[in-house]
Design an enzyme around this catalytic site. Structure first.
Site, PDB file in Angstrom:
ATOM      1  N   SER A 251       0.849  -1.194   0.000  1.00 61.56           N
ATOM      2  CA  SER A 251       0.000   0.000   0.000  1.00 61.56           C
ATOM      3  C   SER A 251       0.880   1.237   0.000  1.00 61.56           C
ATOM      4  CB  SER A 251      -0.897   0.012   1.242  1.00 61.56           C
ATOM      5  OG  SER A 251      -1.563   1.251   1.384  1.00 61.56           O
TER       6      SER A 251
ATOM      7  N   ILE B 114      -7.806   3.517  -4.645  1.00 70.51           N
ATOM      8  CA  ILE B 114      -8.506   2.474  -5.392  1.00 70.51           C
ATOM      9  C   ILE B 114      -9.845   2.203  -4.705  1.00 70.51           C
ATOM     10  CG2 ILE B 114      -8.473   0.074  -6.138  1.00 70.51           C
ATOM     11  CD1 ILE B 114      -6.467   1.728  -7.649  1.00 70.51           C
TER      12      ILE B 114
ATOM     13  N   TYR C  14      -2.151  -0.836  10.072  1.00 71.13           N
ATOM     14  CA  TYR C  14      -2.187  -1.162   8.646  1.00 71.13           C
ATOM     15  C   TYR C  14      -0.890  -0.728   7.963  1.00 71.13           C
ATOM     16  CZ  TYR C  14      -3.858  -1.221   3.804  1.00 71.13           C
ATOM     17  OH  TYR C  14      -4.009  -1.466   2.467  1.00 71.13           O
ATOM     18  N   ALA C  15      -0.455   0.510   8.220  1.00 64.62           N
ATOM     19  CA  ALA C  15       0.769   1.009   7.595  1.00 64.62           C
ATOM     20  C   ALA C  15       1.978   0.191   8.018  1.00 64.62           C
ATOM     21  CB  ALA C  15       0.968   2.484   7.952  1.00 64.62           C
TER      22      ALA C  15
ATOM     23  N   SER D 214       1.978  -2.945   8.927  1.00 65.28           N
ATOM     24  CA  SER D 214       1.904  -4.253   8.275  1.00 65.28           C
ATOM     25  C   SER D 214       2.347  -4.170   6.825  1.00 65.28           C
ATOM     26  CB  SER D 214       0.479  -4.810   8.376  1.00 65.28           C
ATOM     27  OG  SER D 214      -0.430  -4.107   7.550  1.00 65.28           O
ATOM     28  N   LYS D 215       1.952  -3.113   6.136  1.00 65.47           N
ATOM     29  CA  LYS D 215       2.308  -2.987   4.725  1.00 65.47           C
ATOM     30  C   LYS D 215       3.771  -2.620   4.538  1.00 65.47           C
ATOM     31  CE  LYS D 215      -1.680  -4.102   3.027  1.00 65.47           C
ATOM     32  NZ  LYS D 215      -1.845  -5.365   2.289  1.00 65.47           N
TER      33      LYS D 215
END
Length: 249
Positions: free
Chosen positions: A141, A187, A154-155, A157-158
């Site tokens: 991401s 997206i 989230y950041a 993990s990515k």
């Protein structure tokens, strides 16, 4: 184009969004596709859609954060098709929280799925991908490349997915494996639709992560995944490629 004729591709997160679009794109280019997700009915619908269009697909319910579940889906792939040429790790989850309010259980679950799940899929598939001289495409991401508010788990993990991808690329390049990452941004997916501003969140911070033109559909990311998994990208390895409408330009 039939870039994946006689190839077997496994796509995680194939129930919707970028995963579904990728499974359909691969099948349209001749691949035999294994569609896997935790959402049984939706992933079966993806496989049925592929078969209705004349392709060949196998649907399997799988929790990529569970080693036994991962092994089962890899075993089923080999039993059904006899080989594995490309692994597309697209499954992921997100939640938006003020970092000081982020619960440890939520942090842990997001990393379990997005990072540990990607690792488990890669680790389990590696012997078969090496045998096929195949490749891995991990979906990361733009959140792993720049500061995105309210996405600490989230950041992180990515960012880990990007580091894992580079490691795999270097470690196995001389054995014939390629590993690359796609970094989507802006997206339209179900994940995008889940967004809600945390309490006290400043909307102006969102301006930093907006595209220069507009949001686009998951097929835009799927086309990049397909390119990186194809022989057209034979000289691309260890890369992280943005598909974000110029967000981070």
């Amino acid at each position: 184009m039939q870039r994946f004729e006689d190839k077997v591709v496994l796509v995680t997160g194939a129930a919707n969004g970028i995963g579904q679009a990728t499974a359909e794109r691969m099948a349209a280019e001749g691949a035999q596709v294994v569609c896997t997700d935790v959402e049984t009915e939706a992933v079966e619908a993806t496989a049925k859609k592929i078969e209705a269009a004349g392709g060949r697909a196998l649907a399997r319910t799988s929790d990529i954060s569970n080693p036994d579940s991962v092994k089962e889906v890899i075993d089923d792939t080999l039993k059904e098709f006899g080989q594995l040429d490309s692994l597309c790790n697209i499954a992921g989850i997100v939640h938006y929280d003020n970092t000081h309010e982020l619960e440890l259980a939520r942090w842990t679950r997001i990393l379990e799925v997005n990072l540990t799940g990607t690792f488990l899929m890669c680790q389990t598939a590696l012997p078969h991908l090496l045998e096929a001289q195949g490749n891995i495409v991990n979906v990361a991401s733009t959140a792993g490349l720049s500061g995105h508010p309210w996405m600490a788990a989230y950041a992180s993990s990515k960012g880990g997915v990007l580091a894992l991808t580079r490691t795999l690329a270097v470690e196995y390049a001389r054995k014939g494996l390629r590993a690359n990452a796609v970094c989507p941004g802006s997206i339209k997916t179900a994940m995008h639709d889940q967004f809600s501003l945390p309490e006290g969140g400043n909307m102006k911070l969102l301006e930093r992560i907006m595209p220069l033109d507009k949001f686009r559909g998951p097929e835009q990311a799927a086309s990049l995944v397909a390119f990186l998994a194809s022989s057209d990208a034979a000289h691309i390895n260890g890369e992280e490629v943005r598909v974000d409408g110029g967000t981070l330009a």
